[in-house]
Design a protein around this motif. Structure first.
Motif, PDB file in Angstrom:
ATOM      1  N   LEU A 686      30.059  14.115  -2.901  1.00 60.88           N
ATOM      2  CA  LEU A 686      29.469  14.473  -4.193  1.00 60.88           C
ATOM      3  C   LEU A 686      28.591  15.711  -4.101  1.00 60.88           C
ATOM      4  O   LEU A 686      28.152  16.235  -5.139  1.00 60.88           O
ATOM      5  N   GLY A 687      28.285  16.154  -2.896  1.00 56.03           N
ATOM      6  CA  GLY A 687      27.411  17.299  -2.743  1.00 56.03           C
ATOM      7  C   GLY A 687      25.966  16.993  -3.084  1.00 56.03           C
ATOM      8  O   GLY A 687      25.234  17.864  -3.568  1.00 56.03           O
ATOM      9  N   VAL A 688      25.551  15.751  -2.822  1.00 50.44           N
ATOM     10  CA  VAL A 688      24.183  15.318  -3.121  1.00 50.44           C
ATOM     11  C   VAL A 688      23.474  15.045  -1.800  1.00 50.44           C
ATOM     12  O   VAL A 688      24.008  14.367  -0.919  1.00 50.44           O
ATOM     13  N   ALA A 689      22.261  15.539  -1.659  1.00 50.27           N
ATOM     14  CA  ALA A 689      21.526  15.397  -0.407  1.00 50.27           C
ATOM     15  C   ALA A 689      20.728  14.106  -0.385  1.00 50.27           C
ATOM     16  O   ALA A 689      20.222  13.645  -1.428  1.00 50.27           O
ATOM     17  N   ASP A 690      20.622  13.515   0.800  1.00 50.01           N
ATOM     18  CA  ASP A 690      19.708  12.397   0.992  1.00 50.01           C
ATOM     19  C   ASP A 690      18.293  12.861   0.629  1.00 50.01           C
ATOM     20  O   ASP A 690      17.839  13.916   1.074  1.00 50.01           O
ATOM     21  N   GLY A 691      17.591  12.091  -0.179  1.00 48.16           N
ATOM     22  CA  GLY A 691      16.245  12.460  -0.599  1.00 48.16           C
ATOM     23  C   GLY A 691      16.194  13.208  -1.907  1.00 48.16           C
ATOM     24  O   GLY A 691      15.094  13.426  -2.450  1.00 48.16           O
ATOM     25  N   ALA A 692      17.349  13.603  -2.441  1.00 45.87           N
ATOM     26  CA  ALA A 692      17.363  14.300  -3.733  1.00 45.87           C
ATOM     27  C   ALA A 692      16.938  13.352  -4.849  1.00 45.87           C
ATOM     28  O   ALA A 692      17.055  12.131  -4.737  1.00 45.87           O
ATOM     29  N   THR A 693      16.449  13.926  -5.932  1.00 48.43           N
ATOM     30  CA  THR A 693      16.093  13.141  -7.114  1.00 48.43           C
ATOM     31  C   THR A 693      17.172  13.329  -8.170  1.00 48.43           C
ATOM     32  O   THR A 693      17.520  14.467  -8.523  1.00 48.43           O
ATOM     33  N   VAL A 694      17.709  12.203  -8.651  1.00 47.28           N
ATOM     34  CA  VAL A 694      18.818  12.251  -9.605  1.00 47.28           C
ATOM     35  C   VAL A 694      18.552  11.305 -10.772  1.00 47.28           C
ATOM     36  O   VAL A 694      17.735  10.387 -10.679  1.00 47.28           O
ATOM     37  N   ASP A 695      19.237  11.556 -11.862  1.00 43.09           N
ATOM     38  CA  ASP A 695      19.332  10.591 -12.949  1.00 43.09           C
ATOM     39  C   ASP A 695      20.607   9.779 -12.752  1.00 43.09           C
ATOM     40  O   ASP A 695      21.649  10.335 -12.368  1.00 43.09           O
ATOM     41  N   LEU A 696      20.522   8.488 -13.012  1.00 41.43           N
ATOM     42  CA  LEU A 696      21.709   7.638 -13.016  1.00 41.43           C
ATOM     43  C   LEU A 696      22.195   7.521 -14.445  1.00 41.43           C
ATOM     44  O   LEU A 696      21.432   7.116 -15.337  1.00 41.43           O
ATOM     45  N   VAL A 697      23.444   7.867 -14.672  1.00 42.42           N
ATOM     46  CA  VAL A 697      24.016   7.836 -16.016  1.00 42.42           C
ATOM     47  C   VAL A 697      25.247   6.943 -15.983  1.00 42.42           C
ATOM     48  O   VAL A 697      26.192   7.213 -15.230  1.00 42.42           O
ATOM     49  N   SER A 698      25.238   5.875 -16.771  1.00 44.92           N
ATOM     50  CA  SER A 698      26.390   4.969 -16.769  1.00 44.92           C
ATOM     51  C   SER A 698      27.425   5.422 -17.786  1.00 44.92           C
ATOM     52  O   SER A 698      27.100   6.079 -18.779  1.00 44.92           O
ATOM     53  N   GLU A 699      28.665   5.062 -17.525  1.00 43.54           N
ATOM     54  CA  GLU A 699      29.769   5.450 -18.398  1.00 43.54           C
ATOM     55  C   GLU A 699      30.482   4.197 -18.884  1.00 43.54           C
ATOM     56  O   GLU A 699      30.856   3.329 -18.096  1.00 43.54           O
ATOM     57  N   TRP A 700      30.647   4.132 -20.207  1.00 40.66           N
ATOM     58  CA  TRP A 700      31.274   2.966 -20.836  1.00 40.66           C
ATOM     59  C   TRP A 700      32.098   3.450 -22.011  1.00 40.66           C
ATOM     60  O   TRP A 700      31.895   4.554 -22.533  1.00 40.66           O
ATOM     61  N   SER A 701      33.017   2.634 -22.454  1.00 38.21           N
ATOM     62  CA  SER A 701      33.999   3.047 -23.454  1.00 38.21           C
ATOM     63  C   SER A 701      33.398   3.396 -24.807  1.00 38.21           C
ATOM     64  O   SER A 701      34.046   4.059 -25.621  1.00 38.21           O
ATOM     65  N   ASP A 702      32.145   2.983 -25.079  1.00 38.71           N
ATOM     66  CA  ASP A 702      31.561   3.289 -26.386  1.00 38.71           C
ATOM     67  C   ASP A 702      31.018   4.710 -26.472  1.00 38.71           C
ATOM     68  O   ASP A 702      30.589   5.159 -27.541  1.00 38.71           O
ATOM     69  N   GLY A 703      31.012   5.440 -25.340  1.00 41.35           N
ATOM     70  CA  GLY A 703      30.560   6.821 -25.364  1.00 41.35           C
ATOM     71  C   GLY A 703      29.057   7.005 -25.429  1.00 41.35           C
ATOM     72  O   GLY A 703      28.569   8.144 -25.437  1.00 41.35           O
ATOM     73  N   THR A 704      28.295   5.918 -25.457  1.00 38.94           N
ATOM     74  CA  THR A 704      26.834   6.015 -25.506  1.00 38.94           C
ATOM     75  C   THR A 704      26.284   6.419 -24.146  1.00 38.94           C
ATOM     76  O   THR A 704      26.707   5.880 -23.122  1.00 38.94           O
ATOM     77  N   GLU A 705      25.343   7.367 -24.149  1.00 37.03           N
ATOM     78  CA  GLU A 705      24.713   7.746 -22.892  1.00 37.03           C
ATOM     79  C   GLU A 705      23.596   6.767 -22.556  1.00 37.03           C
ATOM     80  O   GLU A 705      22.680   6.557 -23.342  1.00 37.03           O
ATOM     81  N   ARG A 706      23.686   6.168 -21.398  1.00 31.93           N
ATOM     82  CA  ARG A 706      22.640   5.281 -20.886  1.00 31.93           C
ATOM     83  C   ARG A 706      22.131   5.890 -19.589  1.00 31.93           C
ATOM     84  O   ARG A 706      22.877   6.015 -18.631  1.00 31.93           O
ATOM     85  N   ARG A 707      20.867   6.236 -19.567  1.00 27.90           N
ATOM     86  CA  ARG A 707      20.323   7.042 -18.486  1.00 27.90           C
ATOM     87  C   ARG A 707      19.089   6.370 -17.889  1.00 27.90           C
ATOM     88  O   ARG A 707      18.183   5.934 -18.610  1.00 27.90           O
ATOM     89  N   ALA A 708      19.052   6.299 -16.565  1.00 27.15           N
ATOM     90  CA  ALA A 708      17.871   5.860 -15.833  1.00 27.15           C
ATOM     91  C   ALA A 708      17.384   7.069 -15.039  1.00 27.15           C
ATOM     92  O   ALA A 708      18.016   7.465 -14.049  1.00 27.15           O
ATOM     93  N   PRO A 709      16.274   7.677 -15.421  1.00 24.90           N
ATOM     94  CA  PRO A 709      15.887   8.960 -14.835  1.00 24.90           C
ATOM     95  C   PRO A 709      15.119   8.832 -13.523  1.00 24.90           C
ATOM     96  O   PRO A 709      14.490   7.810 -13.232  1.00 24.90           O
ATOM     97  N   ALA A 710      15.209   9.899 -12.746  1.00 19.30           N
ATOM     98  CA  ALA A 710      14.339  10.144 -11.594  1.00 19.30           C
ATOM     99  C   ALA A 710      14.417   9.066 -10.513  1.00 19.30           C
ATOM    100  O   ALA A 710      13.457   8.363 -10.238  1.00 19.30           O
ATOM    101  N   PHE A 711      15.597   8.971  -9.884  1.00 20.22           N
ATOM    102  CA  PHE A 711      15.784   8.063  -8.750  1.00 20.22           C
ATOM    103  C   PHE A 711      15.946   8.876  -7.471  1.00 20.22           C
ATOM    104  O   PHE A 711      16.664   9.865  -7.433  1.00 20.22           O
ATOM    105  N   ARG A 712      15.307   8.414  -6.419  1.00 22.60           N
ATOM    106  CA  ARG A 712      15.404   9.066  -5.123  1.00 22.60           C
ATOM    107  C   ARG A 712      16.650   8.560  -4.415  1.00 22.60           C
ATOM    108  O   ARG A 712      16.847   7.349  -4.252  1.00 22.60           O
ATOM    109  N   VAL A 713      17.519   9.461  -3.991  1.00 26.94           N
ATOM    110  CA  VAL A 713      18.750   9.098  -3.302  1.00 26.94           C
ATOM    111  C   VAL A 713      18.425   8.686  -1.867  1.00 26.94           C
ATOM    112  O   VAL A 713      17.704   9.384  -1.150  1.00 26.94           O
ATOM    113  N   VAL A 714      18.971   7.535  -1.459  1.00 33.29           N
ATOM    114  CA  VAL A 714      18.783   7.037  -0.099  1.00 33.29           C
ATOM    115  C   VAL A 714      20.155   6.896   0.558  1.00 33.29           C
ATOM    116  O   VAL A 714      21.006   6.125   0.081  1.00 33.29           O
ATOM    117  N   SER A 715      20.378   7.653   1.606  1.00 28.84           N
ATOM    118  CA  SER A 715      21.614   7.505   2.379  1.00 28.84           C
ATOM    119  C   SER A 715      21.583   6.138   3.057  1.00 28.84           C
ATOM    120  O   SER A 715      20.662   5.836   3.822  1.00 28.84           O
TER     121      SER A 715
END
Length: 758
Positions: A686-715
């Motif tokens: 994915l080209g994402v570094a361990d320790g990077a800060t990302v938003d988690l965005v879920s994908e579902w058939s209704d097209g609604t954006e559901r976002r959980a912001p500012a998560f620290r990536v842990v390898s």
């Protein structure tokens, strides 16, 4: 020394990540339990309280539902059990002055951990229409307000009566009785979000929606599967049982996307070898399966059993006498596509073949599971396939074998037995009608997901929560919160402050109640309550501590007083039930099968075991009169490129929605919770570094954006293509309409997400 409640909120500014542990418990577990207990209760209160946990004349741990054996240790509790007790028996108090200082909006902005750390609720509070604050209210006025709002509804079905798994048998029976006398079966409960899939699958296949093993069966088993479960954090006392099973000769197969420390090695702190030695290796085999791959695994094992020429591969005598549907099942499984199996599981054929060797070498097999199996779209078919697996070799209805769904909350199974269910069986309603002389409603009510939909759509206008933290236990957080805020009134029966008190209807009530640890005195004298553990054992629970406030009422008292106010013409003896809980148990003995002589039997040390026809008699009360082998279609869950399949999990410092602290010792996380665990190969792709800060965005058939912001990536060494993050922070990502077939349980273990730079 006790510590005061924190004034400042918590954040992840001090987050630190180290290597995960390869063993569980030991001295660090003892240290963590005592540190938390001393901070909340002090040394003397800690000793007084913890020595009564899970004792025959003590109180039932308000944590998990793992059973106790006949022999009890002096310290019959685990680290997380001690934390649960400390949270309830804390000396911290939430007073009227606290609510005067903090607006409801301010409380809604606080973290779950901060809210829970403020202490015990001390008196009834009301948030009136248009007000920004809770203010004190007397019990009579509070009960009267709630009753008047109930009776003003256009229909009883506009009310939702929710139940948490900590509610006692006595309170649960009275609560369901009141709801049905009021005129509705709208009784969602926390089981809708956890083991509803287990109950649905087991009821269809073996005729009873509960596990078929007792604690002693684990010690007689040859092979134990632990599937989709992390006992080291969620049911720590189970580790002692698995340790003994190993000593008795059992092999253990762990099936999980995450390598959990508790299944690698256990250092039992009650043994010298657990303090100074290396402990006990528990899992003999670790199958690191992809999320949602369990159905494919057990279908593959079943195909291999059907194809095996090993003596005794199938128990043909059992199948002929006790099973139905074998021909259709056999035809379906023999057509299984191995490419689909390997893709779904992420395992090799060699790993599956080796597991078959474990199976063929074992005469007595138990399969244990928890949320890792029950929160997928295909959870019910998966559990049905596990039943198929056990039936093929006659592993239901004999010692050392059977199904073992491990329940989470301490009385979630007992509440269902007492009638907390939106789809009651006609026989239960008939017995209720005969006992109390009224006709209960027959139309099915709302489960948790449907209750949220009804509140969202304006079809339900009043919510009453008997314990728990509904807002944080449910999916699609934004939708759930908006639904509750659209209600005319929300009321919560609670011991501690939580986010559900800050997400309110136009009117809101906080009704503070006694905890398990506290003395309950009614007009007839001191009372005890009872609970049912995960294996169908019913036993008494007796609190001894002085109540946190003189203004607390028991759950039974709250229900009975509300029923009297809302049903003024009722002929049901609410006063008698509140005065003496023996009266409730006498009613139960005539309504609920298996409870004859309830009052006498529950007073026996250790209580009594409920009957279980498949286990006790090899009798299967299904539609066919036999155990049903089923046909379950395998649909491989394929995730689009650049996406991951996320499961929500607990940290080691939480129980359900209660956050005890900000550490996850076994996974190497300290002082923070907003982390997402991802396989290092996936991060590279994915080209994402361990320790990077990302938003988690879920994908579902209704097209609604559901976002959980500012998560620290842990390898982290999770299965390829899979990720994990803590709930309730990630409940926002779970779509309300993404639910399991049949059970309608939210699919919190199958969330398709993408990672976006924060």
């Amino acid at each position: 020394m006790t510590r005061k409640a924190p004034a400042d909120d918590f954040d992840d500014s001090g987050l630190d990540v180290t290597k995960p542990k390869t063993w569980a418990a030991g001295v660090p577990g003892v240290t963590a339990a005592l540190r938390q207990s001393y901070a909340q209760m002090g040394a003397a209160r800690t000793a007084l309280t913890l020595l009564r946990v899970n004792q025959k004349q003590g109180f039932d741990c308000p944590g998990c539902a793992w059973p106790e054996g006949d022999h009890r240790h002096i310290a019959e509790f685990c680290e997380n059990g001690a934390k649960a007790v400390a949270e309830e028996a804390t000396t911290r108090r939430v007073t009227r002055e606290f609510f005067a200082r903090h607006t409801v909006a301010e409380l809604a902005g606080r973290s779950d951990h901060w809210l829970g750390q403020q202490g015990r609720l001390t008196e009834p509070m009301v948030k009136r229409a248009g007000s920004e604050h809770y203010e004190p209210i007397g019990w009579d006025e509070a009960i009267g307000l709630l009753a008047s709002e109930l009776t003003a509804l256009g229909s009883p079905d506009e009310a939702v009566f929710y139940t948490s798994g900590r509610t006692s048998n006595e309170a649960a029976f009275a609560y369901q009785l009141f709801a049905r006398a009021f005129g509705t079966n709208n009784m969602p409960d926390c089981s809708n979000m956890c083991h509803e899939s287990s109950g649905s699958a087991l009821s269809e296949t073996i005729g009873i929606g509960k596990g078929s093993v007792l604690l002693e069966d684990l010690y007689q088993a040859d092979l134990i599967f632990v599937v989709g479960q992390n006992p080291g954090t969620n049911h720590p006392r189970m580790l002692s049982a698995l340790e003994r099973a190993k000593k008795e000769g059992a092999r253990i197969v762990a099936v999980n996307p995450l390598p959990e420390a508790g299944l690698m090695r256990f250092k039992n702190p009650q043994r010298p070898s657990g303090v100074t030695g290396k402990g006990t290796v528990l899992a003999d085999r670790f199958l690191q399966i992809r999320l949602n791959g369990d159905l494919a695994l057990f279908q593959a094992l079943n195909r291999l059993l059907l194809e095996s020429d090993a003596p005794g591969a199938l128990d043909e005598e059992f199948l002929d006498a006790h099973a139905h549907g074998f021909a259709a099942f056999r035809e379906h499984v023999l057509a299984l596509d191995w490419d689909d199996v390997l893709e779904a599981t992420g395992l090799t054929r060699g790993e599956i073949a080796a597991t078959l060797g474990d199976v063929l070498a074992a005469k007595k097999i138990i399969v244990c599971w928890a949320m890792g199996l029950t929160q997928h779209r295909n959870s019910v078919p998966t559990i049905r396939e596990i039943v198929n697996f056990l039936l093929l070799r006659g592993n239901i209805g004999r010692p050392g074998a059977g199904v073992c769904p491990v329940r989470g909350h301490s009385n979630v199974q007992g509440d269902r037995t007492m009638g907390i269910w939106e789809k009651p069986k006609p026989a239960f309603l008939d017995a209720l009608a005969a006992e109390f002389g009224f006709e209960p409603p027959r139309e099915h009510g709302l489960d948790t997901v449907d209750a949220i939909r009804a509140m969202r759509d304006g079809r339900a206008r009043l919510f009453l929560g008997m314990g728990g933290n509904f807002v944080r236990a449910t999916p699609d957080s934004a939708v759930t919160e908006a639904a509750l805020r659209g209600c005319r009134l929300t009321a919560q029966v609670s011991t501690k402050l939580n986010r559900s008190h800050a997400v309110t209807g136009e009117l809101a009530l906080i009704l503070p109640t006694l905890g398990r640890t506290e003395l309950d005195v009614q007009a007839s004298g001191p009372q005890f309550v009872s609970v049912e553990d995960s294996m169908g054992m019913v036993h008494a629970s007796r609190g001894r501590l002085a109540p946190a406030s003189e203004h607390l009422l028991s759950e039974v008292s709250i229900v009975c007083r509300l029923a009297k106010a809302a049903l003024p013409g009722s002929a049901i003896g609410w006063d008698a039930m509140e005065r003496d809980y023996d009266v409730i148990r006498d009613h139960v003995s005539r309504v609920v099968p298996g409870f004859a002589g309830y009052n006498a039997r529950v007073r026996e040390p250790g209580g009594f075991t409920l009957p279980h026809a498949p286990r006790d008699e090899r009798r299967f009360p299904t539609a066919t009169g036999k155990a049903n082998l089923t046909v379950n279609e395998l649909e491989v869950l394929r995730v689009p490129e650049g996406r991951l399949l996320l499961q929500t999990v607990r940290s080691h410092d939480q129980y359900n929605t209660t956050i005890y602290g900000l550490d996850d010792r076994y996974r190497g996380v300290k002082a923070g919770r907003r982390v997402v665990f991802v396989n290092p190969a996936d991060l590279s792709a994915l080209g994402v570094a361990d320790g990077a800060t990302v938003d988690l965005v879920s994908e579902w058939s209704d097209g609604t954006e559901r976002r959980a912001p500012a998560f620290r990536v842990v390898s982290y060494p999770t299965a390829r293509g899979c990720a994990a993050a803590y709930f309730p922070e990630t409940n926002v990502l779970v779509p309300l309409d993404s639910t399991a077939e049949v059970s309608n349980t939210p699919t919190s273990k199958s969330v398709v997400v993408r990672l976006e730079p924060a």
